[in-house]
Scaffold this motif. Structure first.
Motif, PDB file in Angstrom:
ATOM      1  N   LYS A 185       0.961  -1.340  -0.090  1.00  0.00           N
ATOM      2  CA  LYS A 185       0.018   0.018  -0.387  1.00  0.00           C
ATOM      3  C   LYS A 185       0.869   1.270  -0.159  1.00  0.00           C
ATOM      4  O   LYS A 185      -0.086   2.361  -0.304  1.00  0.00           O
ATOM      5  CB  LYS A 185      -0.819   0.023   1.470  1.00  0.00           C
ATOM      6  CG  LYS A 185      -2.230  -1.209   1.546  1.00  0.00           C
ATOM      7  CD  LYS A 185      -2.431  -0.918   2.699  1.00  0.00           C
ATOM      8  CE  LYS A 185      -4.349  -2.272   2.283  1.00  0.00           C
ATOM      9  NZ  LYS A 185      -5.291  -2.236   3.502  1.00  0.00           N
ATOM     10  N   ALA A 186       1.709   1.148   0.815  1.00  0.00           N
ATOM     11  CA  ALA A 186       2.655   2.264   0.526  1.00  0.00           C
ATOM     12  C   ALA A 186       3.315   2.755  -0.586  1.00  0.00           C
ATOM     13  O   ALA A 186       3.550   3.867  -1.116  1.00  0.00           O
ATOM     14  CB  ALA A 186       3.678   2.345   2.058  1.00  0.00           C
ATOM     15  N   VAL A 187       4.194   1.697  -1.088  1.00  0.00           N
ATOM     16  CA  VAL A 187       4.334   1.325  -2.492  1.00  0.00           C
ATOM     17  C   VAL A 187       3.466   2.301  -3.464  1.00  0.00           C
ATOM     18  O   VAL A 187       4.160   3.055  -4.489  1.00  0.00           O
ATOM     19  CB  VAL A 187       5.185  -0.041  -2.749  1.00  0.00           C
ATOM     20  CG1 VAL A 187       5.583   0.303  -4.181  1.00  0.00           C
ATOM     21  CG2 VAL A 187       6.672   0.237  -1.537  1.00  0.00           C
ATOM     22  N   ALA A 188       2.555   2.066  -3.446  1.00  0.00           N
ATOM     23  CA  ALA A 188       1.045   2.139  -4.206  1.00  0.00           C
ATOM     24  C   ALA A 188       1.459   3.995  -4.526  1.00  0.00           C
ATOM     25  O   ALA A 188       0.706   3.856  -5.421  1.00  0.00           O
ATOM     26  CB  ALA A 188       0.182   1.315  -4.413  1.00  0.00           C
ATOM     27  N   THR A 189       0.917   4.655  -3.027  1.00  0.00           N
ATOM     28  CA  THR A 189       0.504   5.188  -2.488  1.00  0.00           C
ATOM     29  C   THR A 189       2.254   6.686  -2.728  1.00  0.00           C
ATOM     30  O   THR A 189       1.864   7.615  -3.870  1.00  0.00           O
ATOM     31  CB  THR A 189       0.240   5.993  -1.399  1.00  0.00           C
ATOM     32  OG1 THR A 189      -0.826   5.141  -0.516  1.00  0.00           O
ATOM     33  CG2 THR A 189      -0.015   7.221  -0.777  1.00  0.00           C
ATOM     34  N   ALA A 190       3.145   5.966  -2.559  1.00  0.00           N
ATOM     35  CA  ALA A 190       4.360   6.723  -2.949  1.00  0.00           C
ATOM     36  C   ALA A 190       4.566   6.889  -4.942  1.00  0.00           C
ATOM     37  O   ALA A 190       4.775   8.071  -5.218  1.00  0.00           O
ATOM     38  CB  ALA A 190       5.864   6.064  -2.576  1.00  0.00           C
ATOM     39  N   ARG A 224      13.559   6.440  -1.836  1.00  0.00           N
ATOM     40  CA  ARG A 224      12.975   5.403  -0.555  1.00  0.00           C
ATOM     41  C   ARG A 224      12.079   4.335  -1.967  1.00  0.00           C
ATOM     42  O   ARG A 224      12.701   3.419  -1.317  1.00  0.00           O
ATOM     43  CB  ARG A 224      12.443   6.252   0.454  1.00  0.00           C
ATOM     44  CG  ARG A 224      13.426   6.428   1.718  1.00  0.00           C
ATOM     45  CD  ARG A 224      12.990   7.032   2.722  1.00  0.00           C
ATOM     46  NE  ARG A 224      13.930   7.678   4.125  1.00  0.00           N
ATOM     47  CZ  ARG A 224      14.494   7.347   4.999  1.00  0.00           C
ATOM     48  NH1 ARG A 224      14.338   5.872   4.703  1.00  0.00           N
ATOM     49  NH2 ARG A 224      15.355   7.200   5.452  1.00  0.00           N
ATOM     50  N   PHE A 225      11.463   5.142  -2.311  1.00  0.00           N
ATOM     51  CA  PHE A 225      10.413   4.060  -3.352  1.00  0.00           C
ATOM     52  C   PHE A 225      11.271   3.022  -4.229  1.00  0.00           C
ATOM     53  O   PHE A 225      10.851   2.532  -4.075  1.00  0.00           O
ATOM     54  CB  PHE A 225       9.659   5.352  -4.191  1.00  0.00           C
ATOM     55  CG  PHE A 225       9.255   4.277  -5.491  1.00  0.00           C
ATOM     56  CD1 PHE A 225       7.957   4.138  -4.960  1.00  0.00           C
ATOM     57  CD2 PHE A 225       9.189   5.110  -6.508  1.00  0.00           C
ATOM     58  CE1 PHE A 225       7.051   3.322  -5.935  1.00  0.00           C
ATOM     59  CE2 PHE A 225       8.625   3.773  -7.484  1.00  0.00           C
ATOM     60  CZ  PHE A 225       7.906   3.493  -6.998  1.00  0.00           C
ATOM     61  N   TYR A 256       9.542   3.360   6.800  1.00  0.00           N
ATOM     62  CA  TYR A 256      10.086   5.048   6.715  1.00  0.00           C
ATOM     63  C   TYR A 256       9.603   5.218   5.457  1.00  0.00           C
ATOM     64  O   TYR A 256       9.363   6.274   5.289  1.00  0.00           O
ATOM     65  CB  TYR A 256      11.677   3.726   5.709  1.00  0.00           C
ATOM     66  CG  TYR A 256      12.854   3.804   6.919  1.00  0.00           C
ATOM     67  CD1 TYR A 256      12.829   4.607   8.546  1.00  0.00           C
ATOM     68  CD2 TYR A 256      13.502   2.700   6.938  1.00  0.00           C
ATOM     69  CE1 TYR A 256      13.198   3.536   9.354  1.00  0.00           C
ATOM     70  CE2 TYR A 256      14.420   2.634   8.215  1.00  0.00           C
ATOM     71  CZ  TYR A 256      13.908   3.085   9.028  1.00  0.00           C
ATOM     72  OH  TYR A 256      15.049   2.961  10.066  1.00  0.00           O
ATOM     73  N   LEU A 257       8.997   4.867   3.940  1.00  0.00           N
ATOM     74  CA  LEU A 257       8.269   5.072   2.886  1.00  0.00           C
ATOM     75  C   LEU A 257       6.870   6.028   3.690  1.00  0.00           C
ATOM     76  O   LEU A 257       6.329   6.907   3.181  1.00  0.00           O
ATOM     77  CB  LEU A 257       7.930   4.226   2.035  1.00  0.00           C
ATOM     78  CG  LEU A 257       7.417   4.198   0.622  1.00  0.00           C
ATOM     79  CD1 LEU A 257       8.649   5.400   0.153  1.00  0.00           C
ATOM     80  CD2 LEU A 257       6.916   3.444   0.111  1.00  0.00           C
ATOM     81  N   THR A 258       5.899   5.269   4.880  1.00  0.00           N
ATOM     82  CA  THR A 258       5.634   6.068   4.886  1.00  0.00           C
ATOM     83  C   THR A 258       5.835   7.235   5.966  1.00  0.00           C
ATOM     84  O   THR A 258       4.851   8.421   5.309  1.00  0.00           O
ATOM     85  CB  THR A 258       4.322   5.434   5.969  1.00  0.00           C
ATOM     86  OG1 THR A 258       4.015   3.968   5.666  1.00  0.00           O
ATOM     87  CG2 THR A 258       3.419   6.432   6.418  1.00  0.00           C
TER      88      THR A 258
END
Length: 342
Positions: free
Chosen positions: A266-271, A312-313, A329-331
């Motif tokens: 989810k974090a990678v998709a948002t980023a 980071r992404f 870290y990404l969030t």
């Protein structure tokens, strides 16, 4: 425990009524007491006038429960003539009730009021299953959903379509966070689109909805003055997480860290969406959203945080270890970037 309290409350009410009426009427059969007391959904007994001793009045009293008060037809073994009533006791045949429900749904009334105009009792979705079919109940749900969305302060999530009821006025917010992890813009009801404005984000969303790449490039060149190479650069983050390499990596990591991999996914998709919009804003030279953060030197550090998020992404979408730390870290980096705009 709650049911026991309700039963005790009802017994107390019955004892009070028995103490108020003469002893000659204190002994009554079960059927008479059911006629005397009407039970509501909250477990309380609503008092009714005691059935009179006059035979003519008694016939009139019983006819109210065996005759439709709209068409005058008596209760029958046929399905369409069986009587139906809410807690108010206004009995009507099912044909009249269905006609009344059809009239109410055409005017978007949900819950449906009682056919008696002087009654305030309404037919809710939970009780409607004994009278209406699934299609009519679905219409009732849609009407109530639109009514709740039309209320001031309510917002529908742009991703999972859940209804969000904020604890403070929406006028104090620019985005709303949902339990699914999605951020929704309060002004345009779209997904979070920082650093693009609402109008530019709507244009880019329309371009992204085009399936054909050639047509999408032409539309991006016409609306946002993006060259084909710029368009390919903007689409790089989303194509990276849609590629086979990322899908294989996340599938391997889910075998050992299922919960943390879901958070990372989810974090990678948002980023990726945030980096994509940032690239569109820079390459198309569009106006950036106004920075709402009043901290000192905010304009100086915003570019640094965007570069940190991009670094980071790409690091999170390649390596195979540490999904929990990567998601954290990404969030955290995304929150650092969003705090400038909200």
């Amino acid at each position: 425990r709650e049911r026991a309290c309700r039963i005790k409350r009802v017994i107390r009410l019955l004892q009070e009524w028995l103490s108020m009426i003469p002893m000659s009427f204190a002994l009554a059969c079960h059927t008479c007491w059911l006629e005397h007391c009407r039970w509501s959904t909250w477990g309380k007994a609503v008092p009714m006038p005691w059935p009179p001793t006059d035979s003519a009045a008694m016939v009139s009293f019983m006819d109210q429960r065996t005759t439709c008060f709209l068409c005058g037809k008596r209760d029958d073994c046929k399905q369409e003539l069986s009587l139906f009533s809410l807690n108010c006791g206004h009995f009507a045949c099912r044909t009249c009730w269905l006609d009344h429900c059809r009239w109410a749904l055409e005017r978007e009334f949900s819950p449906i009021p009682c056919p008696n105009g002087d009654c305030n009792v309404k037919l809710t979705i939970g009780r409607a299953s004994t009278l209406l079919n699934d299609a009519a109940i679905g219409i009732m749900r849609e009407i109530e959903w639109r009514t709740r969305l039309s209320q001031r302060g309510n917002l529908q999530c742009a991703s999972c379509k859940l209804l969000r009821e904020p604890f403070f006025p929406m006028s104090l917010m620019q985005t709303a966070n949902c339990v699914c992890g999605c951020y929704t813009c309060v002004r345009c009801k779209q997904l979070e689109h920082a650093p693009l404005g609402c109008d530019d984000a709507a244009i880019w969303s329309r371009i992204r909805a085009i399936d054909d790449d050639a047509t999408a490039m032409t539309e991006a060149s016409r609306c946002l003055s993006l060259s084909p190479s710029d368009y390919e650069q903007c689409m790089t983050p989303s194509r990276l997480i849609q590629g086979d390499e990322w899908k294989n990596n996340i599938r391997i990591m889910k075998q050992y860290h299922r919960v943390n991999c879901r958070k990372l996914e989810k974090a990678v998709a948002t980023a990726s969406r945030m980096i994509e919009l940032r690239t569109v804003q820079v390459l198309a030279k569009l106006k950036q959203m106004p920075i709402a953060n009043k901290e000192r030197h905010a304009h100086r550090y915003i570019d640094k945080d965007w570069c940190d998020l991009e670094r980071r992404f790409y690091k999170s979408s390649v390596a195979l270890n540490g999904p929990k730390e990567k998601a954290l870290y990404l969030t955290r980096t995304m929150d650092y970037v969003l705090r400038y705009y909200h």
